[in-house]
Enzyme design. Structure first.
Site, PDB file in Angstrom:
ATOM      1  N   ASN B  23       0.959  -1.182  -0.046  1.00  0.00           N
ATOM      2  CA  ASN B  23       0.118  -0.625  -0.077  1.00  0.00           C
ATOM      3  C   ASN B  23       0.874   1.525   0.024  1.00  0.00           C
ATOM      4  O   ASN B  23       1.791   1.197   1.073  1.00  0.00           O
ATOM      5  CB  ASN B  23      -0.710   0.014   1.217  1.00  0.00           C
ATOM      6  CG  ASN B  23      -1.989   1.192   1.523  1.00  0.00           C
ATOM      7  OD1 ASN B  23      -1.553   2.616   1.758  1.00  0.00           O
ATOM      8  ND2 ASN B  23      -3.096   0.882   1.115  1.00  0.00           N
ATOM      9  N   SER B  46      -4.579  -0.157  -3.535  1.00  0.00           N
ATOM     10  CA  SER B  46      -5.241   0.841  -2.881  1.00  0.00           C
ATOM     11  C   SER B  46      -6.525   1.159  -2.411  1.00  0.00           C
ATOM     12  O   SER B  46      -7.149   0.244  -2.374  1.00  0.00           O
ATOM     13  CB  SER B  46      -5.725   1.820  -4.374  1.00  0.00           C
ATOM     14  OG  SER B  46      -5.475   3.709  -4.001  1.00  0.00           O
ATOM     15  N   GLU B  47      -6.703   1.455  -1.225  1.00  0.00           N
ATOM     16  CA  GLU B  47      -7.296   1.015   0.540  1.00  0.00           C
ATOM     17  C   GLU B  47      -8.915   2.335  -0.786  1.00  0.00           C
ATOM     18  O   GLU B  47      -9.470   1.576   1.006  1.00  0.00           O
ATOM     19  CB  GLU B  47      -6.908   1.910   1.473  1.00  0.00           C
ATOM     20  CG  GLU B  47      -7.396   3.643   1.335  1.00  0.00           C
ATOM     21  CD  GLU B  47      -5.489   4.346   1.208  1.00  0.00           C
ATOM     22  OE1 GLU B  47      -4.923   3.838   0.846  1.00  0.00           O
ATOM     23  OE2 GLU B  47      -4.905   5.407   1.612  1.00  0.00           O
ATOM     24  N   ASN B  48      -8.671   2.359  -1.325  1.00  0.00           N
ATOM     25  CA  ASN B  48     -10.260   3.063  -2.098  1.00  0.00           C
ATOM     26  C   ASN B  48     -10.804   1.587  -2.122  1.00  0.00           C
ATOM     27  O   ASN B  48     -11.798   1.475  -3.158  1.00  0.00           O
ATOM     28  CB  ASN B  48     -10.249   4.118  -2.705  1.00  0.00           C
ATOM     29  CG  ASN B  48      -9.842   4.213  -3.713  1.00  0.00           C
ATOM     30  OD1 ASN B  48      -8.545   3.445  -3.927  1.00  0.00           O
ATOM     31  ND2 ASN B  48     -10.215   4.351  -4.958  1.00  0.00           N
ATOM     32  N   SER B  88     -11.383  -3.927   2.177  1.00  0.00           N
ATOM     33  CA  SER B  88     -10.539  -3.216   1.677  1.00  0.00           C
ATOM     34  C   SER B  88      -9.457  -2.695   2.787  1.00  0.00           C
ATOM     35  O   SER B  88      -8.409  -3.670   3.383  1.00  0.00           O
ATOM     36  CB  SER B  88     -10.232  -1.590   1.352  1.00  0.00           C
ATOM     37  OG  SER B  88      -9.157  -1.163   1.010  1.00  0.00           O
TER      38      SER B  88
END
Lengths: 232, 218
Positions: B23, B46-48, B88
């Site tokens: 990340n 990607s944390e979205n 996520s």
């Protein structure tokens, strides 16, 4: 099941001043832009808004924020909205900033009948102030409570009359968990289809979580950071 | 000579190992993706809601529904997957992500990090940073060694509101690579042409220097 309403104006019927609203999206990606625009035209105010971000100056939640119609904001990142930062620093807006993963899980918990949960995120920071701490496997965790909302406003790519939803790309983000946590969940979709036209294997949000659905129009879908590489 | 942002990213990329899910935060960390060494295969999270994030799209191919956590338009690589924010962070909290790289305003010599708020002046929010630093085992902070006023950002204790406690494993700055140890920052490598004395002067926290300190090879 048929949950279709005519348009955004019908979809927001019953939203009153002082209510708690969840608004899906990440940045301006996957936000219910028709629903927010319809809400912005009403005279309602003093909302508690739960959303990862606060829009930008003149789009998304920025439309409600610039007229000071949001009383309290629960979010994780608000760096894109200068007006938000100004209202926050001058104490005109009550703000609860919480870690993004805790925000997502608190919404999910709210929709899943789990009143609270322990997470390591935020331990030892100001986020943990006043919260119960417990140690599991030698590691401290803080107690976070579920979130719920009078209305959850979400946006999907496709939906059917029964309220089943399919999202596209990174526009899924907070929409599925917020759909679960609304007493009334309003979904606006880019393409509304008849029941039977969506592959049940592909449904992301089952219709049980959606109370109203409508075909959105004239989606603008602004890009906040347009980054490209050259073809040459 | 002190490194530029690209040099910091290039040095961090040397730490990547095949098979890792990684990340990258906003700013310098995003640049790490441009320097993945030949023969190394990683997947960027990607944390979205993206695993298998690829480079920026070609001009004209950008899609408003395909952005990274910095709200930049991106693409997907073969083998990518998409998911919601709850899943996520299940990946992140559940320690399924092997490396987190993020920016920092301050790092303490015990591994605390501050990077989300300057009281009374700047409040952008923590985004996913608090979840990431609370759970990841391997956290590299990418930042300049000193702030614009020339003051050290590697401190005995953070002065700004914390993002996480005792969590940073390594700092890669424009001057050096330093590991966080029980004795403080341990100097691992120097930026090309930067002396140990310069690093000592720029480091306010405890600094451990043992033996000859090699230069980075970029």
């Amino acid at each position: 099941m048929d949950k279709v309403v005519a348009d955004a104006d019908q979809a927001i019927e019953g939203i009153e001043s002082g209510m708690t609203l969840m608004i899906g999206g990440f940045g301006l990606c996957g936000i219910p832009e028709n629903t927010i625009a319809a809400l912005a035209k009403t005279n309602t105010r003093d909302f508690t808004c739960i959303s990862n971000n606060a829009g930008v100056g003149d789009f998304g939640l920025g439309l409600l924020l610039k007229d000071k119609r949001i009383k309290k904001m629960i979010a994780s990142y608000v760096g894109e909205n200068d007006e938000f930062e100004r209202q926050m620093l001058s104490d005109e807006l009550d703000v609860d900033l919480i870690p993004q993963g805790s925000l997502a899980e608190r919404c999910r918990a709210g929709g899943a009948g789990i009143p609270a949960f322990f997470t390591p995120a935020g331990y030892g920071t100001e986020v943990a102030e006043g919260k119960e701490v417990r140690v599991f496997s030698g590691k401290p965790h803080i107690l976070e409570h579920a979130l719920s909302a009078d209305f959850a406003l979400v946006k999907a790519w496709k939906g059917d009359r029964a309220g089943n939803l399919i999202f596209k790309g990174s526009a899924r983000n907070f929409n599925p968990v917020m759909a679960m946590a609304g007493t009334i969940t309003v979904a606006e979709v880019e393409e509304l289809v008849d029941n039977g036209e969506l592959d049940p294997n592909a449904v992301h949000t089952p219709g049980i979580f959606v109370q109203r659905i409508f075909q959105g129009t004239e989606f603008i879908k602004p890009i906040e950071q347009r980054t490209v590489r050259s073809r040459s | 000579m002190a490194l530029k942002k690209e040099g910091i990213a290039q040095r961090i990329a040397q730490d990547l190992q095949t098979g890792w899910y990684v990340n990258l935060g906003i700013g310098i960390p995003t640049l790490v993706a441009n320097y993945v060494p030949q023969g190394i295969s990683v997947e960027f999270q990607s944390e979205n809601g993206i695993l298998g994030m690829g480079p920026f799209p070609f001009d004209g191919d950008e899609d408003a529904d395909m952005i990274n956590a910095g709200k930049q338009t991106v693409t997907l690589l073969p083998g990518a997957s998409l998911f919601d924010s709850s899943m996520s962070f299940a990946m992140i909290r559940g320690q399924h992500v092997q490396l987190t790289v993020l920016g920092g305003m301050e790092v303490s010599d015990s591994g605390d990090i501050a990077n989300w708020k300057i009281p009374g002046a700047m409040v952008k929010g923590m985004g996913g940073a608090m979840d990431l630093v609370a759970s990841a085992k391997n956290i590299i902070v990418a930042m300049m060694h000193t702030n614009k006023g020339g003051e050290s950002k590697l401190l005995p204790a953070c002065t700004l509101p914390l993002t996480g406690v005792k969590c940073v494993s390594r700092v890669v700055s424009n001057l050096a690579v330093l590991d966080v140890t029980p004795d403080g920052f341990k100097l691992i490598e120097r930026a090309p042409g930067v002396s140990v004395e310069e690093i000592q002067q720029a480091t306010a926290g405890r600094l451990v220097v043992e033996g000859e300190i090699p230069e980075m090879v970029l």
